[in-house]
Write a protein that holds these residues in place. Structure first.
Motif, mmCIF file in Angstrom:
data_model
loop_
_atom_site.group_PDB
_atom_site.id
_atom_site.type_symbol
_atom_site.label_atom_id
_atom_site.label_comp_id
_atom_site.label_asym_id
_atom_site.label_seq_id
_atom_site.Cartn_x
_atom_site.Cartn_y
_atom_site.Cartn_z
ATOM 1 N N TRP A 176 0.810 -1.220 0.000
ATOM 2 C CA TRP A 176 0.000 0.000 0.000
ATOM 3 C C TRP A 176 0.846 1.274 0.000
ATOM 4 O O TRP A 176 0.569 2.213 -0.753
ATOM 5 N N LEU A 177 1.884 1.319 0.813
ATOM 6 C CA LEU A 177 2.638 2.563 1.007
ATOM 7 C C LEU A 177 3.260 3.094 -0.285
ATOM 8 O O LEU A 177 3.118 4.279 -0.600
ATOM 9 N N TRP A 193 2.156 10.599 -1.677
ATOM 10 C CA TRP A 193 3.110 11.267 -0.794
ATOM 11 C C TRP A 193 4.311 10.396 -0.429
ATOM 12 O O TRP A 193 5.193 10.845 0.309
ATOM 13 N N PHE A 194 4.377 9.186 -0.941
ATOM 14 C CA PHE A 194 5.517 8.320 -0.640
ATOM 15 C C PHE A 194 6.723 8.792 -1.429
ATOM 16 O O PHE A 194 6.682 8.879 -2.654
ATOM 17 N N ALA A 195 7.808 9.098 -0.744
ATOM 18 C CA ALA A 195 8.956 9.743 -1.389
ATOM 19 C C ALA A 195 9.927 8.753 -2.023
ATOM 20 O O ALA A 195 10.788 9.169 -2.796
ATOM 21 N N VAL A 234 10.945 -1.471 -0.778
ATOM 22 C CA VAL A 234 10.964 -1.338 0.682
ATOM 23 C C VAL A 234 11.491 -2.643 1.251
ATOM 24 O O VAL A 234 10.936 -3.716 1.014
ATOM 25 N N THR A 235 12.583 -2.563 1.989
ATOM 26 C CA THR A 235 13.212 -3.767 2.541
ATOM 27 C C THR A 235 12.760 -4.075 3.957
ATOM 28 O O THR A 235 13.033 -5.162 4.466
ATOM 29 N N GLY A 236 12.099 -3.134 4.593
ATOM 30 C CA GLY A 236 11.643 -3.380 5.950
ATOM 31 C C GLY A 236 11.092 -2.126 6.584
ATOM 32 O O GLY A 236 11.189 -1.017 6.025
ATOM 33 N N PHE A 237 10.490 -2.280 7.759
ATOM 34 C CA PHE A 237 9.925 -1.172 8.509
ATOM 35 C C PHE A 237 10.393 -1.238 9.962
ATOM 36 O O PHE A 237 10.656 -2.322 10.485
ATOM 37 N N ASP A 266 13.164 7.035 5.443
ATOM 38 C CA ASP A 266 12.194 8.098 5.680
ATOM 39 C C ASP A 266 11.156 7.659 6.706
ATOM 40 O O ASP A 266 10.722 6.501 6.723
ATOM 41 N N CYS A 267 10.726 8.620 7.524
ATOM 42 C CA CYS A 267 9.714 8.371 8.547
ATOM 43 C C CYS A 267 8.370 8.902 8.055
ATOM 44 O O CYS A 267 8.275 10.060 7.629
ATOM 45 N N TYR A 268 7.332 8.065 8.108
ATOM 46 C CA TYR A 268 6.012 8.433 7.609
ATOM 47 C C TYR A 268 4.978 8.392 8.735
ATOM 48 O O TYR A 268 5.026 7.520 9.602
#
Length: 485
Positions: A36-37, A42-44, A50-53, A97-99
């Motif tokens: 989804w992200l 607005w996802f930069a 994306v490798t992880g959160f 980046d922090c969302y």
């Protein structure tokens, strides 16, 4: 009666005490967020996997156990991604980046919220529940407004307000659906809440500068009525993160970009509006000089500035081959500025808007212009966005915006753009006492830097628009004097 209509008369409940999200929550959400992200406007980090959160902070603003049909999770999540090849293998990937995420949780999603769906959780504390974008849900949007109205503190989240603004209960929320680099909710056509999606630690200019301008009595910028921040105290994520700003909603106001395109399409003159907009810009700049310190840029500072412009040009020519034939002429714009600095010329610098164009301006039904969105270019570091800069940077951005509008017609309305550019500079001079055209070397350097940025942006994101900045590049590189209105 719709849920939104019901909430127009009902009193919103006060948010419950904060609850930290259950351990394992982020792990259970990760498969959904990976899908989804990256699709969000607005996802930069588009173009990189994306490798992880990792969880920076999390709060249950409305727990499911409170008897509500929907729960509300507030998460600050860091998305980890590899660097682009152009960034070099030796570069450190950084923390990511922090969302800011606002997630609704329900047992089942009603049809009216189907467009907000993120996914169904398969395991963990929310197993069997449906997670969705909470801002689409009026019940959950109410929670944010009530927290701001009542100046609540919930976990790491702090909601503050300016008591001079009367924030009523029960204002009907609606999500602004136009594409933005952040998210906005309008409450009852009275207030608009701008929620920052990509957040960093420190003083966000979109709160800092409007607060300063409000204290200076500047009417050209809507004054913040309330704001939302996260106070984080860990070594990994220190400091205050500004999350959102509530401002008066300028009902009936026209977006400057849309207004210009509309008048241009109908063959109507925009010069009077451009001149008024120039005056409004100068009023904001003048108020900022009263509110905050200014600086003088001498040779050392100008050499760094020119070095940055030159480096951006070199990188752009590597990324966009169509720019290469113009590189020597464009470089001369920066060299001319360096030559003046070597002769002892200095320039004043101050806080500015930082990303000014027609879309950052609103005209009220009475004809008054307002400037909005002082965040600056989100891709740039916060410290850089808060540095004093010559006002010409804002002016160059607006002049380029007139050029973009002119290219909405085929053939481009170049005379229309020239008239607007001249009117804007004249309006600016009416208030500031100095016409930007009297400093052509500095103006050309900033316009050139902006056009180079536009070439790279359009090549990557909107190739059909690439001829617009390339036309400006041709003028600036081959006959720079003709590009100064």
């Amino acid at each position: 009666m719709s849920e939104a209509a019901t909430h127009s008369t009902a009193t919103s409940p006060a948010p419950p005490p904060a609850m930290e999200p259950t351990p394992g929550l982020l792990h259970s959400l990760e498969p959904l967020l990976r899908e989804w992200l990256p699709r969000q406007r607005w996802f930069a980090g588009k173009g990189r996997p994306v490798t992880g959160f990792s969880l920076v902070a999390g709060t249950e603003l409305l727990p499911m156990g409170s008897g509500a049909k929907a729960g509300l999770l507030h998460l600050l999540v860091r998305a980890h991604q590899p660097l682009l090849p152009s960034q070099g293998a030796a570069a450190h990937p950084g923390p990511g980046d922090c969302y800011q995420l606002l997630l609704g949780v329900r047992a089942a999603l009603p049809p009216r919220l189907a467009p907000a769906l993120i996914g169904h959780v398969a395991e963990g504390p929310l197993a069997g529940r449906t997670v969705y974008e909470a801002l689409h849900d009026p019940r959950l949007a109410d929670v944010l407004l009530e927290a701001l109205r009542s100046q609540t503190r919930i976990g790491d989240l702090r909601f503050s307000r300016d008591m001079r603004h009367d924030i009523q209960e029960g204002l009907v929320p609606r999500l602004v659906t136009s594409e933005q680099s952040n998210s906005s909710i309008v409450y009852g056509d009275t207030f608009i809440l701008k929620l920052f999606r990509r957040v960093v630690s420190g003083a966000n200019p979109d709160l800092e500068l409007p607060l300063m301008l409000s204290r200076e009595g500047c009417p050209r910028v809507p004054a913040p009525a309330a704001w939302m921040v996260a106070d984080l105290g860990s070594d990994a994520n220190p400091g205050t993160h500004v999350l959102g700003v509530l401002q008066p909603f300028l009902q009936g106001a026209a977006d400057g970009w849309e207004l210009a395109l509309s008048m241009l399409a109908k063959g109507e003159d925009f010069a009077a509006e451009a001149r008024a907009l120039g005056r409004a810009t100068a009023e904001v700049h003048t108020a900022l000089t009263r509110a905050l310190p200014t600086a003088t840029l001498g040779r050392p500072q100008l050499e760094l500035l020119v070095e940055g412009m030159t480096e951006r040009l070199e990188a752009a020519t590597q990324a966009v081959p169509a720019l290469r034939p113009y590189a020597p002429g464009l470089r001369s714009a920066f060299e001319a500025l360096s030559d003046l600095a070597a002769e002892g010329r200095t320039w004043s610098a101050q806080r500015i808007h930082g990303d000014l164009h027609l879309g950052q301006c609103l005209r009220s039904p009475s004809g008054e212009w307002s400037l909005i969105d002082f965040e600056g270019e989100p891709s740039k570091p916060l410290a850089e966005r808060r540095m004093p800069q010559p006002v010409v940077r804002d002016i160059a951005g607006m002049l380029r915006s007139f050029d973009y509008a002119a290219h909405s017609l085929q053939p481009p309305a170049t005379d229309w753009a020239s008239t607007c550019r001249a009117a804007y500079c004249s309006g600016y001079a009416d208030v500031a006492g100095t016409d930007p055209r009297t400093d052509p070397v500095l103006l050309r350097a900033y316009e050139t830097d902006k056009a180079v940025y536009e070439v790279v942006y359009e090549a990557r994101h909107r190739p059909d628009w690439l001829p617009v900045p390339l036309a400006a590049v041709h003028r600036l590189a081959t006959d720079p004097c003709t590009d100064i209105p």
